[in-house]
Design a protein around this motif. Sequence first.
Motif, PDB file in Angstrom:
ATOM      1  N   LYS A 338     -34.835 -25.597   9.282  1.00 48.73           N
ATOM      2  CA  LYS A 338     -33.510 -24.978   9.122  1.00 48.73           C
ATOM      3  C   LYS A 338     -33.294 -24.501   7.686  1.00 48.73           C
ATOM      4  CE  LYS A 338     -31.575 -27.816  12.829  1.00 48.73           C
ATOM      5  NZ  LYS A 338     -30.565 -28.822  13.231  1.00 48.73           N
ATOM      6  N   LEU A 339     -34.239 -23.680   7.226  1.00 44.71           N
ATOM      7  CA  LEU A 339     -34.209 -23.222   5.843  1.00 44.71           C
ATOM      8  C   LEU A 339     -33.356 -21.974   5.633  1.00 44.71           C
ATOM      9  CD1 LEU A 339     -38.000 -23.731   5.009  1.00 44.71           C
ATOM     10  CD2 LEU A 339     -36.086 -25.191   4.325  1.00 44.71           C
ATOM     11  N   GLY A 340     -32.925 -21.334   6.708  1.00 46.01           N
ATOM     12  CA  GLY A 340     -32.083 -20.162   6.586  1.00 46.01           C
ATOM     13  C   GLY A 340     -32.871 -18.909   6.262  1.00 46.01           C
ATOM     14  N   LYS A 344     -35.268 -16.857  -1.639  1.00 49.55           N
ATOM     15  CA  LYS A 344     -35.421 -17.754  -2.795  1.00 49.55           C
ATOM     16  C   LYS A 344     -35.441 -19.214  -2.361  1.00 49.55           C
ATOM     17  CE  LYS A 344     -33.433 -14.592  -6.201  1.00 49.55           C
ATOM     18  NZ  LYS A 344     -32.346 -14.356  -7.186  1.00 49.55           N
ATOM     19  N   VAL A 345     -34.612 -19.541  -1.371  1.00 53.14           N
ATOM     20  CA  VAL A 345     -34.586 -20.910  -0.832  1.00 53.14           C
ATOM     21  C   VAL A 345     -35.934 -21.223  -0.168  1.00 53.14           C
ATOM     22  CG1 VAL A 345     -33.518 -22.443   0.886  1.00 53.14           C
ATOM     23  CG2 VAL A 345     -32.084 -20.931  -0.515  1.00 53.14           C
ATOM     24  N   LEU A 346     -36.457 -20.252   0.583  1.00 53.58           N
ATOM     25  CA  LEU A 346     -37.748 -20.437   1.245  1.00 53.58           C
ATOM     26  C   LEU A 346     -38.862 -20.649   0.222  1.00 53.58           C
ATOM     27  CD1 LEU A 346     -37.632 -17.686   4.035  1.00 53.58           C
ATOM     28  CD2 LEU A 346     -37.448 -20.141   4.354  1.00 53.58           C
ATOM     29  N   PHE A 347     -38.816 -19.889  -0.880  1.00 52.00           N
ATOM     30  CA  PHE A 347     -39.861 -19.999  -1.901  1.00 52.00           C
ATOM     31  C   PHE A 347     -39.838 -21.376  -2.562  1.00 52.00           C
ATOM     32  CE2 PHE A 347     -41.643 -19.330  -6.145  1.00 52.00           C
ATOM     33  CZ  PHE A 347     -42.834 -18.690  -5.820  1.00 52.00           C
ATOM     34  N   VAL A 348     -38.642 -21.853  -2.903  1.00 50.36           N
ATOM     35  CA  VAL A 348     -38.513 -23.180  -3.517  1.00 50.36           C
ATOM     36  C   VAL A 348     -39.001 -24.251  -2.550  1.00 50.36           C
ATOM     37  CG1 VAL A 348     -36.866 -24.899  -4.379  1.00 50.36           C
ATOM     38  CG2 VAL A 348     -36.633 -22.497  -5.056  1.00 50.36           C
ATOM     39  N   ALA A 361     -46.706 -25.154   3.351  1.00 48.98           N
ATOM     40  CA  ALA A 361     -46.497 -24.384   2.125  1.00 48.98           C
ATOM     41  C   ALA A 361     -47.215 -23.045   2.197  1.00 48.98           C
ATOM     42  CB  ALA A 361     -47.000 -25.188   0.925  1.00 48.98           C
ATOM     43  N   ARG A 362     -48.484 -23.078   2.578  1.00 44.51           N
ATOM     44  CA  ARG A 362     -49.295 -21.852   2.601  1.00 44.51           C
ATOM     45  C   ARG A 362     -48.700 -20.838   3.576  1.00 44.51           C
ATOM     46  NH1 ARG A 362     -54.922 -23.577   3.689  1.00 44.51           N
ATOM     47  NH2 ARG A 362     -54.720 -24.341   1.542  1.00 44.51           N
ATOM     48  N   PHE A 367     -45.585 -15.948   4.777  1.00 40.78           N
ATOM     49  CA  PHE A 367     -44.423 -15.347   5.437  1.00 40.78           C
ATOM     50  C   PHE A 367     -43.609 -14.527   4.433  1.00 40.78           C
ATOM     51  CE2 PHE A 367     -40.040 -15.349   6.936  1.00 40.78           C
ATOM     52  CZ  PHE A 367     -40.175 -15.005   8.272  1.00 40.78           C
ATOM     53  N   LEU A 368     -43.382 -15.108   3.243  1.00 35.55           N
ATOM     54  CA  LEU A 368     -42.616 -14.411   2.208  1.00 35.55           C
ATOM     55  C   LEU A 368     -43.419 -13.241   1.627  1.00 35.55           C
ATOM     56  CD1 LEU A 368     -41.088 -17.484   0.355  1.00 35.55           C
ATOM     57  CD2 LEU A 368     -39.798 -15.682   1.516  1.00 35.55           C
TER      58      LEU A 368
END
Length: 620
Positions: A338-340, A344-348, A361-362, A367-368
């Motif tokens: 549920k990261l939205g 930037k939130v996904l990267f952190v 993580a990978r 994805f980003l």
Amino acid sequence: MKKYRLLFFQSAIKSPSGLCFPALSRQKFSIPLLIQFLFALLIVSFSVVAVAADLKEIKSLVKADVPELALALIDRHQPDAQNNQSAWIRWEKQRFSIYKQLNEYQKLNERIDKLPDKLPLSFYHWAIKESIRGYLLLGDGYGARNLAKKLIWGDYGALKDELLIEVRRLIIMSYLVEDLPKDAYEAMQVHRREFARIRSHSSFSENRAWSLLNAQVLLISGYATRANKELLELSGNDVEPLKLLVTLRMKGSDPDEVIRQAKQKKRKLKKPDQIPYWAIIANASRLKQDYKSQIWALERVLAVKNNDTLFGHLYFANADKLWEAYLDYGNRVKQKRKLGADDKVLFVAAKSYREKEMFDARSLFAFLAINSTNKDLGSEAHREFVRTLYLNRYGYRVVNRLYLESARFSNIEMIPAVVRHMMTGKALETSNIKLASKLLRGQIKAPKDVSKLDWHLRRARVHILAGEFQQGMEVLLGVFENVEKLNNKQVDRLLQVLFDLQALGKHRTVLPLFEIVMKRTQDKKRRREILYWMADSMKSLEEYAEAARYYLRSAGIADPRATDLWAQSARFQAAEALANAGLVVDAKGVLRRLLKATTDPGRKALLERRIAQLEIAENM
């Protein structure tokens, strides 16, 4: 830093005058005519033996993992095609074998246009077949077909049935490597009628090869049941994984059971032979939507060198399939946690998972990297994604295939600059200069967050090692113009490029560059080392007196009375250079001073022997 062997500890030293017999060279002999004749015969017989032994030597060099040296010897010693045709052909087949070992299929294909005239048709047939296979391994189905047509309808005589069938089989494979299953299927239907006419007269191996290809075409075309029938009577290590793949593609298959069988079968095999089973595990995992296991298996497949371009199409195991798995699993991680939707939130979050959840993580980084609308963040995601793969021993192979073999990056320019920079570094580490040059082509500006000095030094190294000397020097001189003071790290990076120039024999060019680096560093240790390397270049230029001067400066720059190993080695080299310059008295003086400072009995004996040699030479 560059590593040097301390010559002071070598057990034998070459005399300044080289390997000769001075006592004999001053004598005049009258050699009887008969002896001269016998001596001439000896020379001739020796030459014949040497030529006969060369091909054995070349094969030995290949076995010793020095194939490029073997190729150089072939270029130098291959017999003349007109005077000794059979010997020339044996050497040429060895050349083709080495090209294949080095994956130099482009050179193999170019060689076809350089073949001499009036060779046996059988050799032309063999060579062109090898070249067709080369095109297939390069993934160039169109090139393979053109050459096959040249063989069938060119000036190489009528082909025997067996050879004609083999060439037609290669044509069908050319469609498969281009991912044109419909064309392959249609070609199979046309050719199988011709094959049926002579099938009863064909060898078992030819029948088997045709059945195996037919099964592959049927499987890729979606006819798993028909492929299964074609494989029923076949067996062997190349067939067993295909049978299991067919089982998976048939209706009602159980992916879990296929995975169990694949794991069981691969346990008995060497790692390269396990790859088809890893690909099957990846296929079965995807059917279960177990993307994490699919990634785990596909990374193992792509980490192994595989020249079979058909493999990826047949087993659905290639760069695009792995990218697809990363994206599917990255999206699942995003939803599950549920990261939205905030990148930037996904990267952190991805950075926080690196320690314990590397696949999570990978996949989030992937994805980003592919989906982020923020260009800078996407570039940073690419960087972190690649870094996670580089943690694995053969992760660089996976990275190379993901960015060089995927439809997502149809040319080098589409690969993000930061990734090209990282891939270039790895290519240099693994001595893949050709790839490094390819990656840097057209990229002049340093990627964001990459040191300009590091970037331009890397460009200079790649140009120089790739033989593009002028371009490399232009980049390198630009670096010197823009940097006034150098820290130790920068000195070490610069010296790597200068060592490359030394290795290429560019001693005149490198000497003033060493001087510039020395003036811009205050570190005595590095200045001492630079003086030694400058002396090495002077010695290579046979400027022995100057070389001796610089060796002595290297020995005493920190302390004129230094007796550490570096100083001892530098002084010994200075003595050798002085002897070569004809300054034997000075050479003996340096060696005697070394002798006083040495306590080791072995070194003392060596120095005493060297002094005695110089005294003998001086009195000759």
